[in-house]
Design a protein around this motif. Structure first.
Motif, mmCIF file in Angstrom:
data_model
loop_
_atom_site.group_PDB
_atom_site.id
_atom_site.type_symbol
_atom_site.label_atom_id
_atom_site.label_comp_id
_atom_site.label_asym_id
_atom_site.label_seq_id
_atom_site.Cartn_x
_atom_site.Cartn_y
_atom_site.Cartn_z
ATOM 1 N N ASN A 76 1.577 -4.309 -5.034
ATOM 2 C CA ASN A 76 1.904 -5.672 -4.869
ATOM 3 C C ASN A 76 2.007 -6.460 -4.283
ATOM 4 O O ASN A 76 2.543 -7.843 -4.813
ATOM 5 C CB ASN A 76 3.918 -5.737 -6.118
ATOM 6 N N LEU A 77 1.746 -6.636 -3.049
ATOM 7 C CA LEU A 77 1.634 -7.293 -1.801
ATOM 8 C C LEU A 77 -0.235 -7.734 -2.332
ATOM 9 O O LEU A 77 -0.854 -7.173 -2.285
ATOM 10 C CB LEU A 77 1.428 -6.990 -0.558
ATOM 11 N N ALA A 78 -0.212 -9.134 -1.177
ATOM 12 C CA ALA A 78 -1.505 -10.441 -1.157
ATOM 13 C C ALA A 78 -1.752 -9.583 0.079
ATOM 14 O O ALA A 78 -1.477 -9.015 1.686
ATOM 15 C CB ALA A 78 -0.801 -11.417 -1.085
ATOM 16 N N GLY A 79 -3.323 -9.113 0.204
ATOM 17 C CA GLY A 79 -3.652 -8.522 1.405
ATOM 18 C C GLY A 79 -3.918 -7.072 1.045
ATOM 19 O O GLY A 79 -3.090 -6.399 0.616
ATOM 20 N N SER A 80 -4.855 -6.926 2.160
ATOM 21 C CA SER A 80 -4.891 -5.096 1.951
ATOM 22 C C SER A 80 -3.886 -4.300 2.935
ATOM 23 O O SER A 80 -3.511 -3.849 2.944
ATOM 24 C CB SER A 80 -5.896 -4.470 2.921
ATOM 25 N N TYR A 81 -3.515 -4.963 3.919
ATOM 26 C CA TYR A 81 -1.879 -4.705 5.016
ATOM 27 C C TYR A 81 -1.738 -5.639 4.765
ATOM 28 O O TYR A 81 -1.453 -6.668 5.588
ATOM 29 C CB TYR A 81 -2.886 -4.508 6.558
ATOM 30 N N ALA A 82 -0.315 -5.584 4.508
ATOM 31 C CA ALA A 82 1.255 -6.677 5.267
ATOM 32 C C ALA A 82 2.887 -6.157 4.785
ATOM 33 O O ALA A 82 2.661 -4.540 5.013
ATOM 34 C CB ALA A 82 1.197 -7.528 3.171
#
Length: 308
Positions: free
Chosen positions: A224-230
């Motif tokens: 659900n997050l934006a980006g590959s790692y967050a």
């Protein structure tokens, strides 16, 4: 008798000549030419016999395909298998490598990866070293292809074919166990929760880790997050309320007990049910054959009832 001896001598001479011609006609190994991840055409006159590996995933691939005896140097982080850690290190900590050490090992191939910069590759190339840059795979099929590429470079193609076949069978066994109607278990995979427990780091949807969690019958809430790692806020973590917490930062000191004691984390279902597990992050972060080990481990943690 004299005529017989002459005929025998002629026959022997003819046999020797044929043998010599046959030996001369024996083809030599054809050069190996492949295009690497930097779109460069790389040619080896023959399979590499002295290889320096600049990434843990590369090192694991080389040993898995039976080319461990051909590895003469490795980066600081190549610690698997155990025998690899006994090889001379050429650096890598803080992204710094010793070109002098690499050159001194007289490699006929330096195997680089995406953790290595194109600038480093060029520096080695300027020293006259043959460098192959292996791109990270996007899925398991890509990982199998990488195994076969490295096998071509090292002359271990038959070993790689057998390895890929074995890995594919293991993956299929997981797929057969995790049927489409199996309940999806919500998972939070912690990459770093000790630095700031109110905003732990996790992996998003465009990662190998998320793919493996899905294949293992789970649903990665990091998708659900934006980006590959967050980072995920504690408030969002409480809203998502995962059923399982996996501690990929266990190697850096995270423990189930510490997680359960974090302020606010006791409200999570995974904490209430005591479903917090340490996890060897190397199994899912190094794009090599142990990804299949990671898949199997994940599947057994998420669905133990299917793997009794």
């Amino acid at each position: 008798m004299k005529r017989l001896n002459i005929l025998l001598s002629i026959s022997i001479l003819a046999a020797l000549l044929l043998s010599a011609c046959g030996a001369a006609a024996t083809p030599t190994a054809a050069p190996i030419t492949l295009t690497d991840g930097l779109n460069r055409s790389i040619t080896l006159a023959a399979p590499a016999q002295r290889i320096v590996s600049l990434a843990p995933s590369n090192t694991e691939i080389l040993y898995a395909i039976g080319a461990g005896s051909q590895v003469v140097g490795r980066d600081d982080f190549s610690d698997y298998p155990t025998e690899a850690s006994k090889l001379p290190s050429v650096g890598g900590n803080m992204g710094t490598y010793s070109l002098e050490t690499i050159a001194s090992l007289k490699p006929d191939l330096v195997l680089a990866a995406e953790i290595n910069t194109p600038e480093l590759v060029k520096s080695m190339q300027d020293l006259g070293l043959t460098v192959y840059y292996l791109s990270n795979p996007k899925d398991l099929d890509g990982m199998y292809a990488n195994l076969k590429t490295v096998a071509q470079l090292a002359g271990r193609e038959s070993e790689a074919d057998a390895l890929v076949s074995s890995l594919q069978k293991r993956v299929q066994a997981v797929k057969d166990a995790i049927t489409p109607d199996a309940a999806r278990v919500t998972v939070f995979y912690e990459l770093d929760g000790t630095t700031d427990p109110t905003k732990p780091w996790t992996a998003g949807k465009d990662t190998f880790l998320s793919q493996l969690i899905s294949m293992a019958g789970g649903s990665n809430i990091g998708d659900n997050l934006a980006g590959s790692y967050a980072q995920m806020s504690l408030e969002e973590l409480l809203v998502q309320d995962p059923s399982i917490l996996l501690l990929g930062d266990a190697a850096y000191g995270a423990t189930p007990e510490q997680v359960a004691a974090r302020t606010g984390w006791d409200a999570l279902q995974a904490v209430k049910d005591n479903r917090i597990y340490t996890f060897d992050d190397d199994l899912v972060s190094r794009p090599g054959p142990r990804l299949v080990d990671g898949l199997e481990t994940l599947a057994k943690l998420l669905h133990p009832e299917l793997f009794k």
